[in-house]
Write a protein that holds these residues in place. Structure first.
Motif, PDB file in Angstrom:
ATOM      1  N   ARG A  41     -65.718  22.362  74.992  1.00  0.00           N
ATOM      2  CA  ARG A  41     -65.651  21.332  76.354  1.00  0.00           C
ATOM      3  C   ARG A  41     -67.075  21.040  76.758  1.00  0.00           C
ATOM      4  N   ASP A  44     -68.139  18.603  81.795  1.00  0.00           N
ATOM      5  CA  ASP A  44     -67.058  17.885  82.813  1.00  0.00           C
ATOM      6  C   ASP A  44     -65.731  17.921  82.089  1.00  0.00           C
ATOM      7  N   THR A  46     -64.612  17.212  79.052  1.00  0.00           N
ATOM      8  CA  THR A  46     -64.572  16.270  78.192  1.00  0.00           C
ATOM      9  C   THR A  46     -64.587  17.044  76.669  1.00  0.00           C
TER      10      THR A  46
END
Length: 186
Positions: A41, A44, A46
């Motif tokens: 990830r 942030d 994502t």
């Protein structure tokens, strides 16, 4: 973690600041990073499913030429007719997912959802040799398609480093990250 010099080399290779780097997973024989391991990830949150990211532009160019020659179609066809190759490729996919989940656990972040792709089309397709070769370089002997493609590449590092990174001699100076070596990639 990655040191500042390696991070600067990766930024120069990519033409942008890298995100989510965990470590250098493979060094080119010239001494620069060629594959980085990224977090599952981004900072942030994502999802970023590509655990092993090929950064060397010389290697990427050579791989692009190989892809343009139609080798992926041939490899894809072989997955349907060679059970042993298919089994090894499936094992590579499982290795990738396991390593990605371990990276998430080590970083204390939520793992990616079950069923999310691994990389390069695994285990059913041959979609991106860059990702498959990155996996093979980072974990030698793991990815049979990546290994075959790697063996088909020219020695991209022979002409020297792909980028220059600042040395420690002062502002504005730059030099190759290291002297090119001539051994085969491990």
């Amino acid at each position: 973690m990655i040191d500042e010099r390696d991070e600067a080399a990766v930024a120069a290779q990519l033409g942008r600041e890298p995100r989510g780097i965990r470590r250098v997973a493979y060094r080119c024989p010239c001494g620069l990073p060629a594959v980085i391991e990224t977090a599952p990830r981004l900072p942030d949150g994502t999802p970023f499913p590509t655990l092993f990211y090929l950064t060397c532009p010389k290697a990427a160019s050579a791989i692009g030429t190989l892809e343009g020659g139609g080798v992926m179609r041939e490899m894809q066809a072989r997955l349907a007719t060679e059970p042993a190759l298919k089994a090894e490729y499936t094992a590579a996919h499982e290795d990738y997912l396991r390593r990605r989940d371990e990276a998430a656990a080590e970083d204390g972040i939520e793992p990616l959802p079950a069923g999310m792709q691994s990389a390069g089309g695994m285990p059913e397709r041959v979609k991106c040799l860059h990702a498959l070769i990155g996996h093979e370089l980072a974990v030698p002997g793991t990815n049979p398609i990546g290994r075959e493609a790697l063996e088909a590449l020219p020695e991209w590092w022979r002409s020297g480093p792909c980028v220059c990174v600042p040395d420690d001699s002062g502002p504005g100076d730059s030099a190759p990250a290291s002297t090119p070596r001539t051994e085969e990639p491990s």
